[in-house]
Write a protein that holds these residues in place. Structure first.
Motif, short mmCIF file in Angstrom:
data_model
loop_
_atom_site.label_atom_id
_atom_site.label_comp_id
_atom_site.label_asym_id
_atom_site.label_seq_id
_atom_site.Cartn_x
_atom_site.Cartn_y
_atom_site.Cartn_z
N LEU B 296 -82.37 -9.32 10.16
CA LEU B 296 -82.35 -8.64 11.45
C LEU B 296 -81.06 -8.94 12.21
O LEU B 296 -80.61 -8.13 13.02
N GLY B 297 -80.46 -10.12 11.94
CA GLY B 297 -79.17 -10.43 12.54
C GLY B 297 -78.11 -9.45 12.08
O GLY B 297 -77.37 -8.88 12.90
N TYR B 298 -78.04 -9.21 10.77
CA TYR B 298 -77.07 -8.23 10.26
C TYR B 298 -77.42 -6.83 10.75
O TYR B 298 -76.54 -6.05 11.13
N SER B 299 -78.73 -6.53 10.74
CA SER B 299 -79.15 -5.21 11.19
C SER B 299 -78.74 -5.00 12.65
O SER B 299 -78.36 -3.91 13.05
N SER B 300 -78.77 -6.11 13.43
CA SER B 300 -78.38 -6.01 14.83
C SER B 300 -76.90 -5.67 14.97
O SER B 300 -76.51 -4.92 15.88
N ILE B 301 -76.07 -6.20 14.06
CA ILE B 301 -74.65 -5.83 14.08
C ILE B 301 -74.51 -4.33 13.79
O ILE B 301 -73.77 -3.60 14.44
N GLY B 302 -75.27 -3.89 12.78
CA GLY B 302 -75.23 -2.47 12.43
C GLY B 302 -75.65 -1.59 13.60
O GLY B 302 -75.02 -0.57 13.88
N HIS B 303 -76.70 -2.03 14.31
CA HIS B 303 -77.18 -1.22 15.43
C HIS B 303 -76.18 -1.22 16.57
O HIS B 303 -76.07 -0.23 17.29
N ALA B 304 -75.44 -2.35 16.73
CA ALA B 304 -74.37 -2.33 17.72
C ALA B 304 -73.39 -1.22 17.37
O ALA B 304 -72.87 -0.52 18.25
N GLY B 305 -73.15 -1.03 16.06
CA GLY B 305 -72.27 0.05 15.62
C GLY B 305 -72.82 1.42 16.00
O GLY B 305 -72.09 2.25 16.53
N TYR B 306 -74.11 1.64 15.75
CA TYR B 306 -74.70 2.93 16.11
C TYR B 306 -74.53 3.20 17.60
O TYR B 306 -74.13 4.29 18.02
N VAL B 307 -74.87 2.18 18.42
CA VAL B 307 -74.83 2.41 19.86
C VAL B 307 -73.39 2.62 20.32
O VAL B 307 -73.13 3.43 21.20
N LEU B 308 -72.44 1.88 19.69
CA LEU B 308 -71.03 2.07 20.05
C LEU B 308 -70.57 3.51 19.76
O LEU B 308 -69.66 4.01 20.41
N MET B 309 -71.22 4.16 18.79
CA MET B 309 -70.90 5.57 18.54
C MET B 309 -71.12 6.37 19.81
O MET B 309 -70.31 7.22 20.19
N GLY B 310 -72.24 6.10 20.49
CA GLY B 310 -72.54 6.82 21.72
C GLY B 310 -71.54 6.48 22.82
O GLY B 310 -71.17 7.35 23.61
N VAL B 311 -71.10 5.19 22.86
CA VAL B 311 -70.12 4.80 23.88
C VAL B 311 -68.78 5.47 23.58
O VAL B 311 -68.11 5.98 24.48
N ALA B 312 -68.41 5.49 22.30
CA ALA B 312 -67.11 6.05 21.92
C ALA B 312 -67.04 7.54 22.23
O ALA B 312 -65.96 8.08 22.46
N ALA B 313 -68.18 8.22 22.23
CA ALA B 313 -68.17 9.65 22.47
C ALA B 313 -67.72 9.98 23.89
O ALA B 313 -67.17 11.05 24.14
N VAL B 314 -67.91 9.02 24.83
CA VAL B 314 -67.52 9.20 26.24
C VAL B 314 -67.93 10.56 26.78
O VAL B 314 -67.10 11.30 27.33
N ASN B 315 -69.18 10.95 26.61
CA ASN B 315 -69.69 12.11 27.34
C ASN B 315 -71.11 11.81 27.81
O ASN B 315 -71.70 10.80 27.42
N ALA B 316 -71.62 12.68 28.66
CA ALA B 316 -72.94 12.41 29.26
C ALA B 316 -74.00 12.31 28.17
O ALA B 316 -74.89 11.47 28.23
N LEU B 317 -73.85 13.16 27.16
CA LEU B 317 -74.81 13.14 26.06
C LEU B 317 -74.79 11.76 25.37
O LEU B 317 -75.83 11.22 25.02
N GLY B 318 -73.58 11.24 25.19
CA GLY B 318 -73.44 9.95 24.53
C GLY B 318 -74.10 8.83 25.33
O GLY B 318 -74.82 8.00 24.78
N VAL B 319 -73.86 8.80 26.65
CA VAL B 319 -74.45 7.76 27.48
C VAL B 319 -75.97 7.87 27.45
O VAL B 319 -76.69 6.88 27.29
N ALA B 320 -76.47 9.10 27.57
CA ALA B 320 -77.92 9.29 27.54
C ALA B 320 -78.48 8.82 26.20
O ALA B 320 -79.54 8.20 26.15
N ALA B 321 -77.74 9.11 25.13
CA ALA B 321 -78.19 8.68 23.80
C ALA B 321 -78.24 7.16 23.72
O ALA B 321 -79.17 6.59 23.15
N VAL B 322 -77.23 6.50 24.30
CA VAL B 322 -77.20 5.03 24.30
C VAL B 322 -78.44 4.50 25.01
O VAL B 322 -79.12 3.59 24.53
N LEU B 323 -78.75 5.10 26.16
CA LEU B 323 -79.91 4.62 26.93
C LEU B 323 -81.20 4.85 26.15
O LEU B 323 -82.05 3.97 26.06
N PHE B 324 -81.35 6.05 25.60
CA PHE B 324 -82.58 6.34 24.85
C PHE B 324 -82.70 5.37 23.68
O PHE B 324 -83.75 4.81 23.40
#
Lengths: 166, 482
Positions: B296-324
Motif C-alpha cells: 500500500l506504500g508503493y500504491s500510495s506513491i502511484g496514487h500520488a501520480g494519478y492525483v498529480l495528473m489532475g493537478v497538472a491539467a490546471v483546469n476546473a475539471l482537473g481540480v474537481a477530479a482531484v477532490l472527487f
C-alpha cells in the motif's frame, strides 16, 4: 577609520578566531565554550547593524539557552577528548571544493548591484515592539498553533524517552 | 477573533487537551472504550460541519480561508480521523505505553490538518505543517520496542526534517523576493511584475514544491513511503495515507493555483514530469511486494501520480477530479486499513500470504479488503473507477491544447493495467488460496459498522456519483480556473 569600522574588524576577527578554536580544540567542552564566545561577538555585529533586538536574542537564546543545552548533552554523554585522526584526502578535497564554491558565490553576490531588499523597502526597524506586536496581532493564529505544536512535541518526547513502559 | 472560522479546529484541540488532562488525573483503564467514544465524537463533529457555511473573504489578516474547498477537505480530514480513531481503538491493546496519548496525538495531528485545509499564507501553512509532521514523528515510532517501527520513525524524522528545512528555505526566497507571504498578494505581485528574470523565484518555488512533494510522497521525494508505511502502527499508516496526503494536495493546489498561478508555464511541466514518474515508480515498485502495508506504500506513491495528473491539467475539471478522487480514496483506503487492523489483531502478521483463505475465516473482512483493492485498481462499478475516469478526462481535455498531456494519459493508462496485477494478487490470496488455519476471526461491531459504511460509500459513489461530483465542482470554483 571610525570607531564603527574598528569595532567591526575587532568582532569579525574575534569571531574567526573563535570559529577556528571550536574545531581545533580536542576537548568538546572547550569547543562549546568557544562557540559561546563566537555567539557573543556575533551579537556585537548585530549591535553595529542597529539590530538591538536580534543582538539580545542572540545572547539570550543562542549563547544562553542553546549552548547550555549543548553543554548538558556533552556532559551527560560524557564525551572524552577525541583522538586526533589522520587527515583524509577525500575529506580535504571535498572541504576545499565546498569552501571554494562558497567564496565564488559570495564574490558573485558582491558583484551584483545593491538591491533594495524587502525589509528596507518597508522601512522595517528591528526593534522589540516591531517584532513582538505582530505576534499578538497579525500572527496570532500561528502563535496559538505553535502552542499546540509544542504540546504535541512535549507529549511525544516524554513518551519516547520514558525508560520503563508503564 | 473569528471563532466561527476556526470552530472545528478548536473543538478538536479542546477534545485533545481534555482527554490528556483526564488521563493525567484519573488514569483511563479501558483505553479501547475511550477510542470508540472519541471516534463517535469526531464523527458527530463531521456531521456538525455540514451545517457550516463558507465565508466570503479570508480572515485572520488574510491568512485563513473558510471557502468551499477548505470545508471539503476539513470534512475529509474529520472523516479520516473518525475512522483512524476507530482503528486505534482496535489496535490500542498492542501499544505498551501511552495508549491515551496515542489518541491525543492523532487529534492534534487532525487539528493541524484542518488548519492546513484553510491556510492562505506561507507562515500559517508552515506552522500547521509542522504540527502535523511532529505528531507523525512520534506516532510512526510509537511501538518503540519493535525495530520496524523505530526504523520508520527515524526515517520519517530525518527526511521530514529535511523537507521542512527545504520548505522554509523556499518560503524565505519567495518572501524575500516578492515581499509577501499571502497567497493572493503573491499572485497579485507576480501578475504585475515581469517574473521571467527572477531566478531566485524559481529556486524558491522548486524548494517549496520539494517540501510538499515529500508530504504527498511523489517521486523523487518518495523514498520514505514504503518503509514508513510498513513500519508504522497501522492506524498511523492509514492517517498518513489518507490525511497527510490529502493535506499535501490541498496545499499544493493552493500554492500553485493561487499564489504561483502566474508561473504556470514554469511549474506546469515540472508537475507533469512528477506525475509521470510517480505513476511509473509506484506501480512498478509495488509488483514484487509481499507485505500488504508495504504494497500500500508503493500504491500510495502511484496514487500520488494519478492525483498529480489532475493537478497538472490546471483546469476546473482537473481540480474537481482531484477532490472527487480524494473523497473516494479516503473511503477505499480506510476500508482496506480497517480490515487489515482487524485481521492482524489476530494473526499478528502483515504479509499477503497470511491473508490466505480470509473469506472463510471472516467473510466481511475478506469482502471489504477485496472491494478496497478493486476500487484502488479502478475496476468498475466501484468508486475508484469513476475517480480515475475523471482524472483522465481532465488530462485529455488539457491535451487538446498541449500534446504532451497525451503522453501522461498514456502512462496513466499503462499504470492502471500494471496495478491490476498486484491488487488482484491480494484478492487471489483472500479468495483462491487456502490456509491451514481455519479458525474464525472475530470482528467487533464498531469495525463492522465502519466497514459497511466504507463499502457502501465505495459502491454508492461508483454507481451514483452526483452528490460528490457536485460538491467537488463547487469547491473547485474557488480557484476560478476554466
Amino acid at each position: 577609520m571610525n570607531v564603527h569600522d574598528i569595532l567591526f574588524w575587532v568582532f569579525s576577527i574575534a569571531m574567526l578566531v573563535c570559529g577556528v578554536m571550536v574545531i581545533a580544540h580536542r576537548n568538546p567542552v572547550n569547543s562549546a565554550m568557544s562557540l559561546v564566545l563566537l555567539f557573543a561577538f556575533m551579537a556585537g555585529l548585530f549591535v553595529l547593524l542597529e539590530a538591538f533586538f536580534l543582538a539580545t536574542i542572540q545572547v539570550l537564546v543562542y549563547a544562553g539557552a542553546v549552548m547550555v543545552l549543548f553543554l548538558f548533552v556533552i556532559m551527560l554523554l560524557d564525551i572524552r577528548a577525541s583522538v586526533l585522526k589522520r587527515l583524509r584526502w577525500l575529506g580535504l578535497v571535498g572541504a576545499l571544493l565546498v569552501s571554494g564554491l562558497l567564496v565564488w558565490e559570495i564574490q558573485q553576490v558582491l558583484r551584483q548591484p545593491a538591491v533594495e531588499s524587502a525589509v528596507e523597502a518597508k522601512g522595517l526597524a528591528l526593534g522589540l515592539s516591531d517584532v513582538v506586536k505582530p505576534l499578538f496581532t497579525q500572527y496570532m493564529l500561528p502563535v496559538q498553533l505553535t502552542a499546540l505544536l509544542l504540546l504535541a512535541a512535549m507529549v511525544g518526547v516524554v513518551l519516547l524517552s520514558k525508560r520503563d513502559l508503564q | 477573533m473569528n471563532w466561527y472560522a476556526i470552530q472545528l479546529e478548536c473543538l478538536l484541540a479542546i477534545l485533545a487537551v481534555v482527554v490528556l488532562l483526564t488521563d493525567a488525573f484519573r488514569p483511563v483503564r479501558d483505553a479501547r472504550r475511550i477510542g470508540l467514544i472519541l471516534s463517535a465524537l469526531v464523527g458527530l463533529t463531521l456531521l456538525y460541519s455540514f451545517t457550516m457555511q463558507p465565508l466570503g473573504e479570508a480572515v485572520f489578516q488574510g491568512m485563513y480561508r473558510l471557502d468551499t474547498l477548505a470545508l471539503f477537505f476539513k470534512r475529509l480530514f474529520l472523516l479520516a480521523t473518525a475512522f483512524v480513531l476507530l482503528m486505534s481503538a482496535e489496535f490500542v491493546e498492542r501499544i505498551e505505553a501511552g495508549r491515551v496519548e496515542f489518541y491525543v496525538l492523532l487529534l492534534l495531528c487532525a487539528t493541524g490538518m484542518l488548519v492546513l485545509a484553510s491556510a492562505n499564507d506561507f507562515i500559517l501553512m508552515f506552522v500547521a505543517l509542522e504540527l502535523v509532521t511532529i505528531c507523525f514523528f512520534v506516532l510512526t515510532s510509537y511501538l518503540r520496542r519493535q525495530v520496524p517501527s523505530l526504523e520508520a520513525g527515524t526515517k520519517y524524522l530525518i527526511l521530514g526534517a529535511l523537507s521542512s528545512g527545504l520548505t522554509v528555505y523556499g518560503i524565505a526566497y519567495l518572501l524575500g523576493i516578492t515581499g509577501t507571504a499571502n497567497f493572493e498578494k503573491l499572485r497579485a505581485v507576480l501578475t504585475e511584475a515581469p517574473v521571467g528574470e527572477a531566478t531566485g523565484l524559481w529556486f524558491g518555488m522548486v524548494l517549496v514544491l520539494a517540501g510538499l512533494g515529500f508530504k504527498i510522497a511523489s517521486v523523487p521525494f518518495q523514498v520514505w513511503a514504503p518503509d514508513v508505511y510498513q513500519g508504522a502502527p497501522t492506524p498511523v499508516t492509514a492517517m498518513l495515507a489518507v490525511g497527510s496526503k490529502a493535506a499535501g494536495f490541498v496545499l499544493l493546489m493552493r500554492v500553485l493555483m493561487t499564489g504561483l498561478l502566474p508561473l504556470e508555464p514554469v511549474w506546469g511541466p515540472v508537475v507533469l514530469g512528477l506525475a509521470g514518474a510517480s505513476l511509473v515508480y509506484g506501480n512498478l515498485g509495488a509488483l514484487p511486494q509481499r507485505d500488504i502495508k508495504r504494497l500500500l506504500g508503493y500504491s500510495s506513491i502511484g496514487h500520488a501520480g494519478y492525483v498529480l495528473m489532475g493537478v497538472a491539467a490546471v483546469n476546473a475539471l482537473g481540480v474537481a477530479a482531484v477532490l472527487f478522487y480524494h473523497g473516494q480514496y479516503a473511503f477505499t483506503t480506510l476500508c482496506a486499513f480497517l480490515a487489515i487492523v482487524a485481521v492482524t489483531r489476530v494473526t499478528g502478521r502483515d504479509d499477503i500470504a497470511s491473508f490466505a483463505g480470509l473469506h472463510r475465516r471472516a467473510p466481511i473482512l475478506g469482502l471489504a479488503l477485496f472491494l478496497a483493492m478493486m476500487s484502488l485498481a479502478g475496476v468498475p462499478p466501484l468508486s475508484g473507477f469513476f475517480g480515475k475516469f475523471q482524472l483522465f478526462a481532465a488530462v485529455i481535455d488539457r491535451a487538446q491544447m498541449d500534446a504532451r498531456y497525451y503522453w501522461l494519459a498514456g502512462i496513466g493508462a499503462a499504470a492502471v493495467v500494471v496495478s491490476l496485477y498486484f491488487y488482484l494478487n491480494v484478492g487471489r490470496a483472500i479468495y483462491m488460496q487456502s490456509s491451514d488455519r481455519t479458525d474464525a476471526i472475530p470482528v467487533s461491531w464498531p469495525v463492522r459498522v465502519g466497514l459497511w459504511i466504507c463499502m457502501g460509500a465505495m459502491i454508492g459513489l461508483g454507481v451514483y456519483q452526483r452528490p460528490l461530483v457536485d460538491a467537488a465542482l463547487q469547491a473547485a470554483r474557488v480557484f476560478g480556473l476554466e
